[in-house]
Design an enzyme around this catalytic site. Structure first.
Site, PDB file in Angstrom:
ATOM      1  N   GLY A  24      33.240   9.062  41.546  1.00 33.88           N
ATOM      2  CA  GLY A  24      33.349   8.271  42.755  1.00 33.88           C
ATOM      3  C   GLY A  24      32.344   7.388  42.566  1.00 33.88           C
ATOM      4  N   SER A  25      31.502   6.786  43.634  1.00 27.06           N
ATOM      5  CA  SER A  25      30.715   5.420  43.626  1.00 27.06           C
ATOM      6  C   SER A  25      29.505   5.912  42.663  1.00 27.06           C
ATOM      7  CB  SER A  25      30.642   5.192  45.061  1.00 27.06           C
ATOM      8  OG  SER A  25      29.397   6.096  45.538  1.00 27.06           O
ATOM      9  N   THR A  26      29.102   4.594  42.335  1.00 27.03           N
ATOM     10  CA  THR A  26      27.882   4.588  41.361  1.00 27.03           C
ATOM     11  C   THR A  26      26.592   5.191  42.254  1.00 27.03           C
ATOM     12  OG1 THR A  26      28.598   3.033  39.916  1.00 27.03           O
ATOM     13  CG2 THR A  26      26.164   3.251  40.097  1.00 27.03           C
ATOM     14  N   VAL A  45      26.676   7.280  44.873  1.00 23.51           N
ATOM     15  CA  VAL A  45      26.457   8.772  45.142  1.00 23.51           C
ATOM     16  C   VAL A  45      26.279   9.550  43.598  1.00 23.51           C
ATOM     17  CG1 VAL A  45      27.788  10.673  46.096  1.00 23.51           C
ATOM     18  CG2 VAL A  45      27.906   8.443  47.304  1.00 23.51           C
ATOM     19  N   GLY A  46      26.608   8.850  42.676  1.00 21.59           N
ATOM     20  CA  GLY A  46      26.555   9.488  41.400  1.00 21.59           C
ATOM     21  C   GLY A  46      25.186   9.570  41.030  1.00 21.59           C
ATOM     22  N   LYS A  74      34.317  20.397  45.504  1.00 20.60           N
ATOM     23  CA  LYS A  74      34.161  19.576  46.820  1.00 20.60           C
ATOM     24  C   LYS A  74      35.199  18.583  46.926  1.00 20.60           C
ATOM     25  CE  LYS A  74      32.228  16.608  49.859  1.00 20.60           C
ATOM     26  NZ  LYS A  74      32.945  15.581  50.276  1.00 20.60           N
ATOM     27  N   CYS A 118      39.185   2.714  40.410  1.00 17.91           N
ATOM     28  CA  CYS A 118      37.866   2.449  39.687  1.00 17.91           C
ATOM     29  C   CYS A 118      38.520   1.687  38.264  1.00 17.91           C
ATOM     30  CB  CYS A 118      37.213   3.743  39.338  1.00 17.91           C
ATOM     31  SG  CYS A 118      38.061   4.698  38.296  1.00 17.91           S
TER      32      CYS A 118
END
Length: 478
Positions: free
Chosen positions: A213-215, A217-218, A160, A269
């Site tokens: 990705g972002s923390t 969303v993680g 995705k 990052c």
């Protein structure tokens, strides 16, 4: 019934550069089913690793043949300068080739010392279907840090990509098919995270999720995958420190600091977004840094001379400017860049340096994800380490000193998965990449990069007649 489409607007000129299908839950389920059939019944997991390597190397050659086209897609969608997009595609080729070689070297263990009639074998097997979620800042390179390694291990994948930067993922999947990689092994579903990402991480047919990705969303993906006890490997945010001691080569350290905060428009990052500089050299260092930053060329990413392109989209552009404004309201001193140097036409933000930053300020702690450097001064090695570790993140830091004792003492004391010494944003394919704390867990690259996508199986073989002790050593006498 017509399919809903996502229109991607260029961050540079706001023109439509691509249209992608808005994937649905059914699309995800179909892709996972195809990947599971390819894994359970297909030849890919059962293929000789050397044959898999041949497919991967042919894939790499096809990517190299399409280097310019893939790079231009990255420029259109991400807004990064063309010269850096080309370098990204070169890295993709190197990653695919490296993964192919690693797959041929992957092996288990044998134990012949566990008894006269017993032999232990430890197999390393592919984990199964891997769900892969790709961010928008390095879409092609992040794809290549994950998918070829999973494939080399014998897994199949459902990918995705970000809804902002889906072009290279689709093209890489197409080139995989042209290289002869069987149907169902590489699958791409485009769409939004709250639909496609959620459905993928929650699908019980997915054995593992690999996310960058972002923390925020993680954490959601970890929780969703945990509902069906799927494994996760997540590379999340960062708030890296660039630590410059008084004995550092100032010219090198300025150049490294500049690269660390401005590369890819700071949308990185592993950016060194906190500068911790010894008080004795701080003024000279900042003067040199501001001069170097003023020489960077900002503008059209297709211009070969451009150093910084556009921010990914207007909402993110506005967010970075708000962080700059908030820091100044909290007492930060603007050294260069700032809101007045930003240009809304083209979403350009000049490298910005903010001095007099205290750990209590939000800019010291939040990941801005833009070319914004927060400067804090220190007096001792202990202070520098304490400041660097005063963060929930633990991805990458750098230390600058000509004293090897200082370098190694600091490097061993930093709580991060990566430490650079007298360099920045550097790396090698053989070195594991990943973070600690809120920067995630799991590793990419190196041998760890393929081991992430495997599970261990122990086999104990007994020969001859089994005795009652089952080969277990007798308990020690009381």
């Amino acid at each position: 019934m017509s399919r809903a489409l996502i229109e991607r607007l260029s961050p540079t000129n706001n023109e439509i550069v691509a249209r992608f299908a808005e994937g649905t839950v059914d699309d995800v389920n179909d892709a996972v089913t195809a990947a599971k059939i390819a894994f359970d019944k297909g030849m890919w997991p059962r293929m000789d690793a050397g044959v898999r390597a041949q497919f991967l190397r042919l894939w790499s050659r096809k990517i190299a043949e399409n280097r310019e086209r893939l790079a231009r897609i990255e420029v259109e969608e991400v807004g990064k300068p063309l010269k850096y997009a080309r370098a990204d595609i070169d890295t993709v080729c190197a990653l695919v080739d490296y993964a192919a070689g690693l797959g041929m070297q992957s092996h288990g263990l044998a134990y012949s010392s566990i008894g006269a009639n017993r032999t232990g074998i430890v197999l390393r097997e592919p984990v199964g279907v891997v769900g892969v979620v790709i961010p928008w800042n390095f879409p092609a390179e992040t794809f290549a840090k994950k998918v070829p390694f999973a494939l080399a291990a014998g897994c199949t994948c459902v990918i995705k990509p970000s809804e902002f930067t889906s072009g290279t993922a689709l093209e890489l999947a197409k080139l995989a098919a042209e290289a002869g990689i069987p149907p169902g092994v590489v699958n791409v579903v485009t769409g939004y995270g709250n639909v496609v990402g959620d459905a993928l991480s929650g699908n019980p047919g997915v054995s593992m999720m690999s996310f960058t990705g972002s923390t925020r969303v993680g954490k959601q993906i970890i929780a969703r995958a945990g509902e069906h006890v799927a494994r996760t490997a997540v590379e999340l945010g960062g708030k890296g420190a660039t630590i410059v001691f008084a004995d550092a080569d100032i010219e090198d350290a300025v150049r490294g600091t500049l690269t660390s905060i401005s590369f890819n428009q700071g949308e990185c990052c592993v950016a060194g977004s906190r500068l911790l500089v010894h008080a004795d050299i701080a003024e000279e260092f900042l003067q040199r840094l501001a001069t170097a930053m003023s020489s960077l060329r900002i503008g059209d990413p297709f211009d070969e001379e451009t150093d910084l392109g556009s921010m990914i989209h207007r909402e993110h552009f506005d967010s970075v400017l708000r962080h700059i404004e908030e820091a100044q309201l909290e007492g930060a001193r603007l050294v260069c860049g700032g809101i007045e140097a930003a240009r809304r036409d083209g979403l350009h933000i000049a490298p910005t340096v903010l001095d007099d930053i205290r750990p209590s300020m939000s800019i010291f702690r939040r990941e801005i994800f833009g070319p914004v450097l927060a400067v804090t001064r220190f007096r001792s090695l202990e202070d520098a380490v304490a400041l660097a570790n005063d963060s929930e993140y633990g991805l990458a830091n750098s230390v600058w000193s000509k004293n090897i004792d200082v370098v190694m003492t600091v490097a061993k004391s930093l709580r991060s998965g990566i430490v650079w010494a007298n360099t920045a944003l550097d790396g090698a394919l053989q070195l594991p990449f990943g973070g600690n704390g809120s920067s995630g867990f799991g590793r990419e690259l190196g041998e760890a990069g393929i081991e992430e996508y495997t599970v261990l199986k122990s086999i104990l073989i007994h020969t001859g007649k089994r005795n009652d002790t089952f080969g277990v050593a007798p308990a020690a006498s009381q």
